[in-house]
Design a protein around this motif. Sequence first.
Motif, PDB file in Angstrom:
ATOM      1  N   GLN A 230       0.814  -1.208   0.000  1.00 30.59           N
ATOM      2  CA  GLN A 230       0.000   0.000   0.000  1.00 30.59           C
ATOM      3  C   GLN A 230       0.852   1.265   0.000  1.00 30.59           C
ATOM      4  N   GLN A 231       2.123   1.134   0.333  1.00 33.08           N
ATOM      5  CA  GLN A 231       2.985   2.302   0.407  1.00 33.08           C
ATOM      6  C   GLN A 231       3.424   2.764  -0.976  1.00 33.08           C
ATOM      7  N   LYS A 232       3.745   4.033  -1.061  1.00 33.19           N
ATOM      8  CA  LYS A 232       4.233   4.594  -2.303  1.00 33.19           C
ATOM      9  C   LYS A 232       5.614   4.047  -2.622  1.00 33.19           C
ATOM     10  N   ILE A 233       5.843   3.765  -3.911  1.00 36.34           N
ATOM     11  CA  ILE A 233       7.137   3.235  -4.318  1.00 36.34           C
ATOM     12  C   ILE A 233       8.200   4.306  -4.127  1.00 36.34           C
ATOM     13  N   VAL A 234       9.318   3.944  -3.524  1.00 34.80           N
ATOM     14  CA  VAL A 234      10.352   4.931  -3.204  1.00 34.80           C
ATOM     15  C   VAL A 234      11.667   4.657  -3.915  1.00 34.80           C
ATOM     16  N   SER A 235      11.735   3.645  -4.746  1.00 34.13           N
ATOM     17  CA  SER A 235      12.971   3.357  -5.473  1.00 34.13           C
ATOM     18  C   SER A 235      12.637   2.815  -6.860  1.00 34.13           C
ATOM     19  N   GLY A 236      13.588   2.932  -7.799  1.00 33.50           N
ATOM     20  CA  GLY A 236      13.379   2.444  -9.149  1.00 33.50           C
ATOM     21  C   GLY A 236      12.727   3.497 -10.034  1.00 33.50           C
ATOM     22  N   VAL A 237      12.690   3.207 -11.328  1.00 29.68           N
ATOM     23  CA  VAL A 237      12.138   4.166 -12.284  1.00 29.68           C
ATOM     24  C   VAL A 237      10.639   4.362 -12.071  1.00 29.68           C
ATOM     25  N   GLU A 238       9.986   3.375 -11.380  1.00 38.44           N
ATOM     26  CA  GLU A 238       8.542   3.520 -11.144  1.00 38.44           C
ATOM     27  C   GLU A 238       8.217   4.729 -10.281  1.00 38.44           C
ATOM     28  N   THR A 239       9.225   5.221  -9.533  1.00 36.09           N
ATOM     29  CA  THR A 239       8.986   6.386  -8.685  1.00 36.09           C
ATOM     30  C   THR A 239       8.742   7.647  -9.507  1.00 36.09           C
ATOM     31  N   LEU A 240       9.095   7.607 -10.807  1.00 38.42           N
ATOM     32  CA  LEU A 240       8.935   8.789 -11.657  1.00 38.42           C
ATOM     33  C   LEU A 240       7.500   8.964 -12.141  1.00 38.42           C
ATOM     34  N   LEU A 241       6.713   7.903 -12.076  1.00 47.06           N
ATOM     35  CA  LEU A 241       5.339   7.986 -12.568  1.00 47.06           C
ATOM     36  C   LEU A 241       4.561   9.030 -11.774  1.00 47.06           C
ATOM     37  N   GLY A 242       3.857   9.932 -12.481  1.00 44.18           N
ATOM     38  CA  GLY A 242       3.052  10.963 -11.832  1.00 44.18           C
ATOM     39  C   GLY A 242       3.848  12.189 -11.426  1.00 44.18           C
ATOM     40  N   GLU A 243       5.180  12.154 -11.612  1.00 45.23           N
ATOM     41  CA  GLU A 243       6.008  13.300 -11.245  1.00 45.23           C
ATOM     42  C   GLU A 243       5.942  14.384 -12.334  1.00 45.23           C
ATOM     43  N   THR A 244       6.183  15.613 -11.905  1.00 41.49           N
ATOM     44  CA  THR A 244       6.125  16.754 -12.834  1.00 41.49           C
ATOM     45  C   THR A 244       7.535  17.148 -13.266  1.00 41.49           C
ATOM     46  N   ALA A 245       7.716  17.325 -14.576  1.00 44.11           N
ATOM     47  CA  ALA A 245       9.006  17.749 -15.139  1.00 44.11           C
ATOM     48  C   ALA A 245       8.813  19.038 -15.940  1.00 44.11           C
ATOM     49  N   GLU A 246       9.909  19.698 -16.272  1.00 47.04           N
ATOM     50  CA  GLU A 246       9.852  20.950 -17.040  1.00 47.04           C
ATOM     51  C   GLU A 246      10.682  20.794 -18.303  1.00 47.04           C
ATOM     52  N   ILE A 247      10.076  21.203 -19.455  1.00 47.50           N
ATOM     53  CA  ILE A 247      10.781  21.092 -20.729  1.00 47.50           C
ATOM     54  C   ILE A 247      11.923  22.102 -20.732  1.00 47.50           C
ATOM     55  N   GLU A 248      13.134  21.586 -20.984  1.00 43.57           N
ATOM     56  CA  GLU A 248      14.310  22.441 -20.908  1.00 43.57           C
ATOM     57  C   GLU A 248      15.039  22.565 -22.243  1.00 43.57           C
ATOM     58  N   SER A 249      14.844  21.628 -23.137  1.00 40.18           N
ATOM     59  CA  SER A 249      15.574  21.688 -24.416  1.00 40.18           C
ATOM     60  C   SER A 249      14.748  21.018 -25.506  1.00 40.18           C
ATOM     61  N   ILE A 250      14.658  21.697 -26.654  1.00 40.18           N
ATOM     62  CA  ILE A 250      13.978  21.127 -27.814  1.00 40.18           C
ATOM     63  C   ILE A 250      14.906  21.283 -29.004  1.00 40.18           C
ATOM     64  N   GLN A 251      15.400  20.166 -29.500  1.00 43.56           N
ATOM     65  CA  GLN A 251      16.278  20.177 -30.651  1.00 43.56           C
ATOM     66  C   GLN A 251      15.742  19.194 -31.681  1.00 43.56           C
ATOM     67  N   GLU A 252      15.102  19.750 -32.699  1.00 46.41           N
ATOM     68  CA  GLU A 252      14.443  18.943 -33.725  1.00 46.41           C
ATOM     69  C   GLU A 252      13.467  17.976 -33.056  1.00 46.41           C
ATOM     70  N   GLU A 253      13.716  16.652 -33.180  1.00 42.65           N
ATOM     71  CA  GLU A 253      12.769  15.687 -32.621  1.00 42.65           C
ATOM     72  C   GLU A 253      13.151  15.253 -31.207  1.00 42.65           C
ATOM     73  N   THR A 254      14.224  15.802 -30.701  1.00 42.11           N
ATOM     74  CA  THR A 254      14.686  15.426 -29.368  1.00 42.11           C
ATOM     75  C   THR A 254      14.236  16.468 -28.364  1.00 42.11           C
ATOM     76  N   ILE A 255      13.407  16.043 -27.439  1.00 45.93           N
ATOM     77  CA  ILE A 255      12.897  16.938 -26.406  1.00 45.93           C
ATOM     78  C   ILE A 255      13.412  16.451 -25.067  1.00 45.93           C
ATOM     79  N   LEU A 256      14.056  17.341 -24.305  1.00 41.62           N
ATOM     80  CA  LEU A 256      14.593  16.988 -22.992  1.00 41.62           C
ATOM     81  C   LEU A 256      13.854  17.752 -21.904  1.00 41.62           C
ATOM     82  N   ALA A 257      13.579  17.030 -20.820  1.00 43.12           N
ATOM     83  CA  ALA A 257      12.926  17.654 -19.668  1.00 43.12           C
ATOM     84  C   ALA A 257      13.739  17.360 -18.419  1.00 43.12           C
TER      85      ALA A 257
END
Length: 406
Positions: free
Chosen positions: A340-367
């Motif tokens: 029942q606890q929130k996942i605290v390790s692994g890439v699954e912890t990124l789900l639902g997190e907020t990121a900010e777009i920092e770079s857009i170069q052609e088709e490559t978008i980095l956040a």
Amino acid sequence: MEYVVSSIDLAHSETASNKPSIIILQLDTPGGLDNAMRGIIKRILSSDIPIVGYVYPKGARAASAGTYILYATHIAAMSPATNLGAATPVQIGLPQTPSDPDTQNNEANTNSAMERKIINDATAYIEGLADLRERNREWASEAVLGGASLSAIDALEANVVNIIADDIDDLLKQLNGYSFMSNGQQITFNTNDATIVEVSANWRQELLSVVGNPSIAYILILAGIYGLIFEFSNPGGGVIGVVGAVCILTALYGFQVLPINYAGLALILFGLGLMITEAFSPSFGVFGVIGAVSLSIGSVILVDTPEPAFQIAWPIIVSVAIVSIAFVFLTFSMLFKSRQQKIVSGVETLLGETAEIESIQEETILARLHGELWQVKAKAPLKLGDKVVVSSISGLMLNVIKKSEH
């Protein structure tokens, strides 16, 4: 058995000058296994040194197998407030399982025939000892057939024993000048200025007497099994696993002198297996409860004899069952809470997190997310500074949704 037989052998191994004139076998026993009893009696009967069986101290008993052994000794003695008897043999075997009436009748007849054979054999055996030592044959038979018992005074009056003595010194005093026939020869004791040499059990025999206690052996084998389980589930230095293996082997060493019911042992192992299954594959407590019940039933029938001295103590059985059930449900509750606890390790912890777009170069978008730059992909057009929410992860690519759309 080993202690008694080895002590008699030790007395016979002495040189002629040091060879004892009498062996006093002190008895205080609720009984024992038939094989062990017969082994002791065979050694007594083959002894060329007179053996005095002495039920001592006050309050002691020579019940069941002890009665046979006392009958086998050259001279039988008891201290006041002791008793002997209740020599009816108990058949040891697997528990009966339900069956149809015809089969039950056949099994009852077979069991009755087997019981008669065992009792008749025991009766003939003790009557033979009584005839050999010229003691009360009728009462010996009654001790087997009817489970009769006698106090020390009654045993002396009934010619079941030869002497009542308060202690060893009193026994030696009464034995001085005492004559009896053995193998057609008259033997007269001379115990004036006799030196008493006590033969103590060695460390191996002391260990066997401890681990031969049903409750101790039971605790050892459970501790050993739990130790191995812990070691296999959390591999480490191996110390706990080694200790567990030693406990199991020591328990098996103790079980060799006990009338073990292997159906009971199988139920214990089956119950532990179910509780382990419950711990690693939760079934809402079903496996755990059934496992605890199986463990309890197996513990009750593990030692297959009605003799109280050979039974596993009820408080220990109840305590083990309660601890086992508590362990299962504690493990289950911890697993349930962790899910029942929130996942605290692994890439699954990124789900639902907020990121900010920092770079857009052609088709490559980095956040930027948690201080790191990730390549992102979204269905809607993105521009610098947009806030996005991680919806899923594909390898090193974050699938995001524009926050205004979320």
